[in-house]
Motif scaffolding. Structure first.
Motif, PDB file in Angstrom:
ATOM      1  N   GLU A  54      42.115  48.044  32.135  1.00  0.00           N
ATOM      2  CA  GLU A  54      42.140  46.750  31.308  1.00  0.00           C
ATOM      3  C   GLU A  54      43.310  46.258  30.578  1.00  0.00           C
ATOM      4  O   GLU A  54      43.872  45.188  30.041  1.00  0.00           O
ATOM      5  CB  GLU A  54      40.657  46.367  30.619  1.00  0.00           C
ATOM      6  CG  GLU A  54      39.526  46.267  31.340  1.00  0.00           C
ATOM      7  CD  GLU A  54      38.356  45.824  30.775  1.00  0.00           C
ATOM      8  OE1 GLU A  54      38.281  45.997  29.555  1.00  0.00           O
ATOM      9  OE2 GLU A  54      37.434  45.838  31.581  1.00  0.00           O
ATOM     10  N   SER A  55      44.089  47.514  30.046  1.00  0.00           N
ATOM     11  CA  SER A  55      45.361  47.289  29.150  1.00  0.00           C
ATOM     12  C   SER A  55      46.697  47.024  30.255  1.00  0.00           C
ATOM     13  O   SER A  55      47.709  46.773  29.795  1.00  0.00           O
ATOM     14  CB  SER A  55      45.475  48.565  28.437  1.00  0.00           C
ATOM     15  OG  SER A  55      45.596  49.687  29.112  1.00  0.00           O
ATOM     16  N   GLY A  56      46.418  47.508  31.512  1.00  0.00           N
ATOM     17  CA  GLY A  56      47.397  47.361  32.312  1.00  0.00           C
ATOM     18  C   GLY A  56      48.054  48.746  32.578  1.00  0.00           C
ATOM     19  O   GLY A  56      49.279  48.594  33.376  1.00  0.00           O
ATOM     20  N   ASP A 163      41.392  42.451  34.746  1.00  0.00           N
ATOM     21  CA  ASP A 163      42.906  42.787  34.476  1.00  0.00           C
ATOM     22  C   ASP A 163      43.791  41.652  34.848  1.00  0.00           C
ATOM     23  O   ASP A 163      45.074  41.624  34.955  1.00  0.00           O
ATOM     24  CB  ASP A 163      43.340  44.129  34.880  1.00  0.00           C
ATOM     25  CG  ASP A 163      43.239  44.373  36.294  1.00  0.00           C
ATOM     26  OD1 ASP A 163      42.491  43.461  36.920  1.00  0.00           O
ATOM     27  OD2 ASP A 163      43.844  45.304  36.951  1.00  0.00           O
ATOM     28  N   THR A 168      47.960  41.052  30.761  1.00  0.00           N
ATOM     29  CA  THR A 168      47.611  42.415  31.234  1.00  0.00           C
ATOM     30  C   THR A 168      48.717  42.746  32.581  1.00  0.00           C
ATOM     31  O   THR A 168      49.296  43.566  33.137  1.00  0.00           O
ATOM     32  CB  THR A 168      46.225  42.693  31.759  1.00  0.00           C
ATOM     33  OG1 THR A 168      45.467  42.365  30.616  1.00  0.00           O
ATOM     34  CG2 THR A 168      46.073  44.038  32.260  1.00  0.00           C
ATOM     35  N   SER A 171      51.869  43.867  31.469  1.00  0.00           N
ATOM     36  CA  SER A 171      51.841  45.229  31.311  1.00  0.00           C
ATOM     37  C   SER A 171      51.716  46.104  32.864  1.00  0.00           C
ATOM     38  O   SER A 171      52.583  47.042  33.071  1.00  0.00           O
ATOM     39  CB  SER A 171      50.604  45.702  30.655  1.00  0.00           C
ATOM     40  OG  SER A 171      50.640  45.158  29.303  1.00  0.00           O
ATOM     41  N   ARG A 172      50.957  45.259  33.666  1.00  0.00           N
ATOM     42  CA  ARG A 172      51.120  46.137  35.176  1.00  0.00           C
ATOM     43  C   ARG A 172      52.546  45.987  35.755  1.00  0.00           C
ATOM     44  O   ARG A 172      52.714  46.921  36.476  1.00  0.00           O
ATOM     45  CB  ARG A 172      50.035  45.375  35.899  1.00  0.00           C
ATOM     46  CG  ARG A 172      48.621  45.622  35.458  1.00  0.00           C
ATOM     47  CD  ARG A 172      47.539  44.719  35.942  1.00  0.00           C
ATOM     48  NE  ARG A 172      47.648  44.431  37.371  1.00  0.00           N
ATOM     49  CZ  ARG A 172      46.681  43.319  37.988  1.00  0.00           C
ATOM     50  NH1 ARG A 172      46.069  42.563  37.139  1.00  0.00           N
ATOM     51  NH2 ARG A 172      46.709  43.456  39.381  1.00  0.00           N
TER      52      ARG A 172
END
Ligand code: AP5
Length: 214
Positions: A54-56, A163, A168, A171-172
């Motif tokens: 979920e944070s990536g 996500d 996110t 971040s991904r």
């Protein structure tokens, strides 16, 4: 036939893997889907990975490598498999090579799907999935024929991934650029890397991949 579909978040790996699965009778092995199923089940693995996803960020290599190795040993992979979302780091790519030697298997093609950053954000923002059968859709690019009804199973419940939000996704993309993109050179050196235009329409991308895999 064993394939790797390689590309950033939203490149269309899952969309194409499902089509190749139907066309060739080989199995889609999506590490993202496996991890989401584990998180939803509340298993020990699921608890470990939920916050990371979920944070990536990327889930630790050893968890992923053990999970995929066990999955490849299952009977439905005998005819072949499509790796979707794995490997995602150089240690994962090296572990896959060792694993395949041990299992007397090989990868026939690594297909890289090239897309623009802008497109990825738009694609991920519009993605939704049938809660009943998992068929994938998009608000603009792949709508169900009848609004609110799944083409495949007739279901009327749809979900969006936790996500798939702007923060996110950034971040991904960062994780992809820093840790996954270098794998492209790893496979290019081995002479197995082919690329397709992931910006083309979905049918055209399928055509390009089929031309490569034969
Ligand atoms: P994962 O589930 O693998 O996500 P991802 O790689 O970010 O890829 P996506 O599923 O978002 O995109 P896709 O390329 O499959 O695109 P899609 O076909 O859906 O991983 C999620 C998380 O799990 C990671 O962030 C990480 O935490 C963890 N994880 C997973 N594997 C891991 C590993 N090996 N190591 C460590 N951690 C791991 O298409 C997107 C949308 O666009 C859809 O709506 C579709 O309809 C549309 N679309 C597709 N193609 C086209 C096209 N050609 N034109 C227009 N629209 C299109």
């Amino acid at each position: 036939m064993n394939l790797i579909l390689f590309g950033p978040p939203g490149a269309g790996k899952g969309t194409q893997a499902k089509r190749l699965q139907d066309a060739y009778g080989i199995v889609q092995l999506s590490t993202g889907d496996m991890l989401r199923a584990a998180a939803a089940s509340g298993s020990e693995l699921g608890k470990q990975v939920k916050d990371i996803m979920e944070s990536g960020g990327l889930v630790p290599d050893d968890l992923i490598i053990n999970m995929i190795s066990a999955r490849i040993d299952e009977k439905d992979c005998e005819k072949g498999f499509i790796l979707d979302g794995f490997p995602r780091t150089t240690p994962q790519a090296e572990a896959l090579d060792r694993m395949l030697i041990e299992k007397s298997l090989k990868i026939d093609n690594v297909v890289e799907m090239k897309v623009d950053d802008e497109a990825m954000v738009e694609r991920i923002g519009g993605r939704f999935t049938c809660a009943g059968c998992g068929a994938g859709y998009h608000d603009s690019f792949q709508k169900p024929q009848k609004t609110g009804v799944c083409d495949t199973c007739g279901g009327t419940e749809f979900t969006r991934r936790a996500d798939d939000n702007a923060d996110t996704v950034r971040s991904r993309l960062k994780a992809y650029n820093e840790q996954t993109a270098p794998i492209s050179a790893y496979y290019a050196e081995k002479g197995v890397l082919k690329s397709v235009d992931g910006m083309a329409a979905i049918d055209e991308v399928t055509r390009q991949i089929k031309k490569i895999v034969g």
